[in-house]
Design a protein around this motif. Structure first.
Motif, PDB file in Angstrom:
ATOM      1  N   SER A  34       0.847  -1.195   0.000  1.00 10.29           N
ATOM      2  CA  SER A  34       0.000   0.000   0.000  1.00 10.29           C
ATOM      3  C   SER A  34       0.877   1.236   0.000  1.00 10.29           C
ATOM      4  O   SER A  34       1.983   1.215   0.527  1.00 10.29           O
ATOM      5  N   SER A  35       0.370   2.314  -0.597  1.00 11.08           N
ATOM      6  CA  SER A  35       1.127   3.556  -0.599  1.00 11.08           C
ATOM      7  C   SER A  35       0.183   4.742  -0.739  1.00 11.08           C
ATOM      8  O   SER A  35      -0.407   4.960  -1.800  1.00 11.08           O
ATOM      9  N   TYR A  36       0.065   5.502   0.334  1.00 14.19           N
ATOM     10  CA  TYR A  36      -0.729   6.722   0.291  1.00 14.19           C
ATOM     11  C   TYR A  36      -0.139   7.697  -0.724  1.00 14.19           C
ATOM     12  O   TYR A  36      -0.855   8.261  -1.554  1.00 14.19           O
ATOM     13  N   SER A  37       1.181   7.877  -0.681  1.00 13.24           N
ATOM     14  CA  SER A  37       1.816   8.883  -1.539  1.00 13.24           C
ATOM     15  C   SER A  37       1.707   8.535  -3.017  1.00 13.24           C
ATOM     16  O   SER A  37       1.581   9.419  -3.852  1.00 13.24           O
ATOM     17  N   VAL A  39      -0.758   6.548  -4.453  1.00 12.50           N
ATOM     18  CA  VAL A  39      -2.165   6.597  -4.856  1.00 12.50           C
ATOM     19  C   VAL A  39      -2.667   8.038  -4.913  1.00 12.50           C
ATOM     20  O   VAL A  39      -3.438   8.409  -5.784  1.00 12.50           O
ATOM     21  N   MET A  40      -2.182   8.864  -3.990  1.00 12.80           N
ATOM     22  CA  MET A  40      -2.643  10.247  -3.928  1.00 12.80           C
ATOM     23  C   MET A  40      -1.648  11.212  -4.584  1.00 12.80           C
ATOM     24  O   MET A  40      -1.727  12.419  -4.361  1.00 12.80           O
ATOM     25  N   ASP A  68      -8.921  -0.974   1.957  1.00 12.25           N
ATOM     26  CA  ASP A  68      -7.615  -0.321   1.822  1.00 12.25           C
ATOM     27  C   ASP A  68      -7.546   0.330   0.445  1.00 12.25           C
ATOM     28  O   ASP A  68      -7.138  -0.293  -0.531  1.00 12.25           O
ATOM     29  N   TYR A  70      -5.553   2.366  -0.606  1.00 13.64           N
ATOM     30  CA  TYR A  70      -4.179   2.676  -1.000  1.00 13.64           C
ATOM     31  C   TYR A  70      -3.417   1.433  -1.465  1.00 13.64           C
ATOM     32  O   TYR A  70      -2.216   1.484  -1.662  1.00 13.64           O
ATOM     33  N   GLN A  71      -4.122   0.319  -1.667  1.00 10.14           N
ATOM     34  CA  GLN A  71      -3.470  -0.884  -2.164  1.00 10.14           C
ATOM     35  C   GLN A  71      -2.903  -0.644  -3.560  1.00 10.14           C
ATOM     36  O   GLN A  71      -3.532   0.005  -4.389  1.00 10.14           O
ATOM     37  N   THR A  92       3.045   2.655  -9.530  1.00  9.54           N
ATOM     38  CA  THR A  92       1.993   3.623  -9.230  1.00  9.54           C
ATOM     39  C   THR A  92       0.679   3.005  -9.718  1.00  9.54           C
ATOM     40  O   THR A  92       0.706   2.038 -10.486  1.00  9.54           O
TER      41      THR A  92
END
Length: 111
Positions: A34-37, A39-40, A68, A70-71, A92
């Motif tokens: 997962s990655s917030y940065s 995905v966003m 989730d 941000y997967q 990404t």
């Protein structure tokens, strides 16, 4: 979970076998996370904003099924014995292989 899988099958009409990995063991083995940065990130947010302009809808998923968001995904191809013949963990959400690339990978598999 099962509710999200059933909804996905209903919405996509997919005839492929669906494997649930609720403990995310295969998910982790394939190098996903997962990655917030990611995905966003700007490129993704720009793409998402284009959906509204193009009248392209988002998947209709009830918030209770979004465990989730941000997967990270990827493209993987397995042969009949379960051997991985193509592995592409996305860097990404926009990093996906073309259908042609995936189909070329099947050339190495005796059908």
């Amino acid at each position: 979970g099962l509710d999200a899988a059933a909804l996905w099958l209903q919405q996509t009409g997919s005839s492929f076998e669906l494997v649930l990995d609720q403990q995310r063991q295969l998910y982790k083995t394939l190098g996903l996370g997962s990655s917030y940065s990611k995905v966003m990130g700007f490129d993704c947010l720009l793409r998402y904003s284009e959906y509204g302009v193009l009248n392209r809808g988002y998947p209709d998923v009830p918030p209770r099924l979004m465990e989730d968001i941000y997967q990270m995904g990827g493209d993987f191809l397995l042969d009949e014995e379960g051997n991985v013949i193509l592995s592409h963990p996305s860097q990404t959400p926009l990093d996906r292989l073309s259908v042609d690339h995936i189909l070329r990978a099947t050339d190495s598999v005796a059908l």
